[in-house]
Design an enzyme around this catalytic site. Structure first.
Site, PDB file in Angstrom:
ATOM      1  CG  HIS A   1      -2.097  -0.877   1.139  1.00  0.00           C
ATOM      2  ND1 HIS A   1      -3.125  -0.852   2.049  1.00  0.00           N
ATOM      3  CD2 HIS A   1      -2.432  -1.816   0.209  1.00  0.00           C
ATOM      4  CE1 HIS A   1      -4.039  -1.737   1.693  1.00  0.00           C
ATOM      5  NE2 HIS A   1      -3.651  -2.337   0.591  1.00  0.00           N
TER       6      HIS A   1
ATOM      7  CD  GLU B   1      -1.975   4.173   3.321  1.00  0.00           C
ATOM      8  OE1 GLU B   1      -1.699   3.489   2.297  1.00  0.00           O
ATOM      9  OE2 GLU B   1      -3.115   4.210   3.795  1.00  0.00           O
TER      10      GLU B   1
ATOM     11  CB  CYS C   1      -6.365  -0.606   5.288  1.00  0.00           C
ATOM     12  SG  CYS C   1      -4.675  -1.239   5.263  1.00  0.00           S
TER      13      CYS C   1
ATOM     14  CB  CYS D   1      -1.869   1.642   6.275  1.00  0.00           C
ATOM     15  SG  CYS D   1      -1.482   0.827   4.700  1.00  0.00           S
TER      16      CYS D   1
END
Lengths: 167, 167
Positions: B65, B67, B95, B98
């Site tokens: 992801h 992040e 999420c 993260c």
């Protein structure tokens, strides 16, 4: 046929312990490298496809937990980001980050050693692995070689406290 | 002195929007590469130290992801796993994975665009960023360039649905 299945089921706890023993060896390696001793293994149809230990200090990266490294290895081994038909073994209950990654990777089964009542993201503090609102839920088995995992962690933190006192 | 401080505070929303615009450009790059369009930026004392976009499809890695990639970049840039004095900008609410990584990295401030009511780990479904039991809490600012982030995501999923219908 009936007998064979029964044998398989009765052997399962032994299989989990046998695999967790490998995860513990990874945790021991982390310990020897001055890392918080946590190890992880991913099996796919009885085959080892990932093994890793915590490397946050070495890599100076807070995301380098054993589970994260193992998940990345396993997706690389399978060439697919979905870890269907895989089982993750980890010596300590996953933190919220790792539990989130387990859901994203669609891991169907997670087996761990010792609970983390302070920061556990799998069931202790957050119920990320079995939350009804998320689009995947993992089965969990806890307490496999729990004592061995706990003793290793306790020894690590005791030695670190002693070193800090001596300085 | 007083006047200068007031000016700085009044400029803050503009600064957040200006930085989020960079995160949106990262999200746009993800979009063009067929990835769920989310972008992230990390600033340290006004300096850009990390920029990343979602790369889960390219890397076949569910942990890739925006992040996560940005946090790893930033810890590498600073040579420290603690991202103190840093701000993370991300176009969508983090999420659970993260959000867990943000806490582990000790990020003091997280600014995001659009909420994720279905899977948000920062406040919508799990309150990971401000949970009293964890050993760090991040300040949050939400809704910065919210419409732009939402529109980009909606366009991505609409086009993907259309492509699937055509097949």
């Amino acid at each position: 046929m009936q007998k064979e299945n029964t044998n398989l089921v009765s052997r399962e706890p032994e299989l989990h312990a046998w695999t967790m023993r490998m995860a513990l060896r990874e945790a021991q390696t982390a310990f020897e490298q001055g890392e918080v001793p946590v190890g992880a293994i991913i099996m796919h149809h009885g085959e080892l496809i990932a093994k890793a230990h915590n490397q946050t200090e070495l890599l100076k990266d807070p995301t380098a937990h054993a589970e994260m490294l193992a998940i990345t290895q396993a997706t690389s081994a399978l060439g697919d980001w979905r870890l269907q038909d895989c089982t993750l073994y980890v010596t300590k209950e996953p933190c919220p980050m790792c539990a989130g990654a387990i859901i994203l990777a669609r891991l169907p089964l997670v087996v761990w050693g010792v609970d983390d009542p302070k920061r556990g993201g799998a069931s202790s503090v957050f119920n990320i692995l079995q939350h009804p609102q998320l689009n995947h839920r993992s089965e969990i088995i806890r307490g496999v070689l729990e004592d061995e995992s706990r003793i290793l962690l306790q020894r690590f933190f005791r030695e670190r406290r002693n070193q800090q006192t001596e300085r």
